[in-house]
Structures are given as structure tokens and as C-alpha cells.
Design a protein around this motif. Sequence first.
Motif, PDB file in Angstrom:
ATOM      1  N   GLN A 164      48.945  51.584  31.501  1.00  0.00           N
ATOM      2  CA  GLN A 164      49.190  50.457  32.400  1.00  0.00           C
ATOM      3  C   GLN A 164      48.333  50.583  33.659  1.00  0.00           C
ATOM      4  OE1 GLN A 164      53.410  50.914  32.737  1.00  0.00           O
ATOM      5  NE2 GLN A 164      53.813  49.940  30.747  1.00  0.00           N
ATOM      6  N   LEU A 165      48.194  51.786  34.175  1.00  0.00           N
ATOM      7  CA  LEU A 165      47.325  51.989  35.333  1.00  0.00           C
ATOM      8  C   LEU A 165      45.872  51.710  34.983  1.00  0.00           C
ATOM      9  CD1 LEU A 165      48.714  55.201  37.083  1.00  0.00           C
ATOM     10  CD2 LEU A 165      48.624  52.897  38.029  1.00  0.00           C
ATOM     11  N   ASP A 183      41.095  48.154  35.163  1.00  0.00           N
ATOM     12  CA  ASP A 183      40.212  47.224  34.454  1.00  0.00           C
ATOM     13  C   ASP A 183      40.194  45.860  35.154  1.00  0.00           C
ATOM     14  OD1 ASP A 183      39.695  49.129  32.507  1.00  0.00           O
ATOM     15  OD2 ASP A 183      41.150  48.316  31.075  1.00  0.00           O
ATOM     16  N   ALA A 184      41.389  45.377  35.510  1.00  0.00           N
ATOM     17  CA  ALA A 184      41.494  44.058  36.134  1.00  0.00           C
ATOM     18  C   ALA A 184      40.844  44.042  37.507  1.00  0.00           C
ATOM     19  CB  ALA A 184      42.963  43.654  36.232  1.00  0.00           C
ATOM     20  N   ASP A 216      36.149  38.938  40.246  1.00  0.00           N
ATOM     21  CA  ASP A 216      34.872  38.514  40.832  1.00  0.00           C
ATOM     22  C   ASP A 216      34.774  38.860  42.312  1.00  0.00           C
ATOM     23  OD1 ASP A 216      34.031  37.502  38.422  1.00  0.00           O
ATOM     24  OD2 ASP A 216      34.695  35.446  38.849  1.00  0.00           O
ATOM     25  N   ASP A 217      35.869  38.743  43.038  1.00  0.00           N
ATOM     26  CA  ASP A 217      35.842  38.990  44.479  1.00  0.00           C
ATOM     27  C   ASP A 217      35.960  40.470  44.810  1.00  0.00           C
ATOM     28  OD1 ASP A 217      35.886  38.386  47.257  1.00  0.00           O
ATOM     29  OD2 ASP A 217      38.063  38.521  47.234  1.00  0.00           O
ATOM     30  N   LEU A 218      36.839  41.197  44.088  1.00  0.00           N
ATOM     31  CA  LEU A 218      37.138  42.578  44.438  1.00  0.00           C
ATOM     32  C   LEU A 218      36.152  43.589  43.864  1.00  0.00           C
ATOM     33  CD1 LEU A 218      41.001  42.406  43.970  1.00  0.00           C
ATOM     34  CD2 LEU A 218      39.765  42.489  46.144  1.00  0.00           C
ATOM     35  N   ALA A 219      35.588  43.301  42.704  1.00  0.00           N
ATOM     36  CA  ALA A 219      34.718  44.276  42.042  1.00  0.00           C
ATOM     37  C   ALA A 219      33.544  44.684  42.928  1.00  0.00           C
ATOM     38  CB  ALA A 219      34.209  43.714  40.720  1.00  0.00           C
TER      39      ALA A 219
END
Length: 337
Positions: free
Chosen positions: A131-132, A137-138, A143-146
Motif C-alpha cells: 500500500q505504501l 507510485d501515485a 503531474d504537479d508533484l512529481a
Amino acid sequence: MRYFTSLFLYLGLCAILAAEPSHPIGVRSLDIPDIEAVVWYPSARDEPATLVADNPVFVGVRVVKGAPVLAGTHPVALLSHGYSGLWRNQAWLAARLAQAGYLAVSLNHPGTTFGDMDPSWATRLAERPRQLSRVLDALLADDDLASRTDPARIAVIGHSLGGWTALALAGGVFDPARLQDACGNSTDKMVCTVFRNGGMTKQTAVPDGRDDRISAAVLLDMEGIHGFTPGSLRELSIPTLALAAGIGDPALPLGWESRAQAKLLPAATSRYAEVIGATHFSFMSECKPGAEEILKEDAFICQGETAPRAKLHEEIASTVIRFLNAGNRLASALQSP
């Protein structure tokens, strides 16, 4: 390991040598099917502020919902709550990490979250670390955080069963038979009861939960060290910090659980300390006046400390952030188990 004898002396030194800029805190949700996750991050905007993770029992945190992320790239910290906990339990730590420039991600673990408890959760032990990994992955697909993340600096921090989860994600290999043998017929040790009631047997299969993207791990009064194979612990290559509650609890024996971590984790890459004045629940949010009356039979969550929880939080956060900022250079050793 080599240690200082006083955690408080060490923490005072941390405050002098490792003071971090304090950024306003932004908060937004992360879109993950079947998992509730929240990202805390540094921002330049401090208005309009609102309280999150606040209720009649626990003190909340003032944040700016949906504020833009501060320019630049930032290290990541994944936060894992304990058995029957919530992402709100470590809101205080997530906020301090964000103030120090981290993207902190906290989640509710399906199956072991308050209000979402699977009676047979311990038959599927690999789900928690996975789950972590899904949350990470998310984050990296957003698009904004990566573009704001530093992929070389991704830490995992876990409290209680979350500490077990963090250690599994870091590369620890868990063998249920080892924990069963260590527990024997014990009915007073919480970790033995929780895993047994969750359906774990000696034959329970536990697939590898390691995520090679993790660069550091922090264990906050972790449970379950006796189930990890000594070989996998010796081979841990990433910096690992184990902080234990300094006040003993018959259900969470300090010598049997936390001090065993100090002996089993590799000296070259790990550090250990007992937080003087803290109980197992000091790693949760600060309790409000009147919380004990509301909690009733669960009032122990707010009791037993010999120092104010707000003060303990400052000391714990300072130690964690200094440790993570040191990276592979590691901060100075802490204290003797």
C-alpha cells in the motif's frame, strides 16, 4: 553501536546545529483507488489557513489546503500509522516535515485502519508495504508533484505496526514462524496478540515487501522485530533510525521489543534512542483537555507521560529530521539500549 548517554543533550545539539527554515504548510489529497492519502508540503502561501486532523480529542494542524508547492525539489517521507490507526495520528509529524521542506505523505491502510478493519489482515502481511508503494507510485505519477520530488531521497516512517511496515519496505524479511516461536504462548505482549488475532500462523506466506526506491527508514516504537530474519537485518544498507518510548509498558516490553532492535539492526547503518518521558502513544497527536473523559476506557492513549506531549513532539521531530537530512553520513550515535 556507539552512543551518547542523554537523548535530551543530543536533541539540544540538534536544535542548534540543524535548525530548518519553517515553511507554511500546504495540504492536498492524492488520488489512489481504495486508499485515502494526504500530501503535506512546503508552500510560500500562508492564507487562508484551516485546521485539519482536529477533533474533540486531538489537536489539529493549521494548513493551507491546495496551496502551491514551494519551488524546487523536495525529499519525500511516507508515513505509516499503527494497528487500527489513522493518517491523522501522525499529522503533527507530517506538518513538521513539511515545514522543514519535505513532501510528507500519510495514508489510511485498508484493512488495518480504524473503521476499516479486516479480521484476517495478518494472513496478507505483504499488503501493508505494498500500500505504501502504491502511494509512492501515485505521488511520482502526479503531474504537479512529481517534478517537485527528489527521487534519491525517499524515506519511510512508521509508528508501531507502521514501524513493522517501514522495516519490511526497507528490506527486512519477515518470517511468521520466528515471531510465533518468540511469542510462545504469551498473552500479555501486544504484538503477539495482535498478529495471532489477525490470523497469522507459522505457515503464513509473506512475499517480499521491499521497495528499492526507499533511501531511509524511521521506526517509531515499532512492534514485531523478533519476526524479522537476522540475515535480512544485517544486510540493511539504508540509514535506519529506531526511536523507542522511554516509559515501559507491560504490553510493549522495552527490553524484549525496542532494545532488541538496537541489538539486531546493523551498527553501520542504524541508530537507536529511547525518548525520555514518552509512552507508546506519545507518537500520536497531542491530546486536548477533556480528551480522557471522551475516550473513557481508551484514556490511556493520553496518559502516562512524564513530559508534555507537545515538547516530546518537538524533540522527536528534531531527531527524525536531523537523521534524514544527514543521509548516508548518519547523525551521531544516540544512546545505549
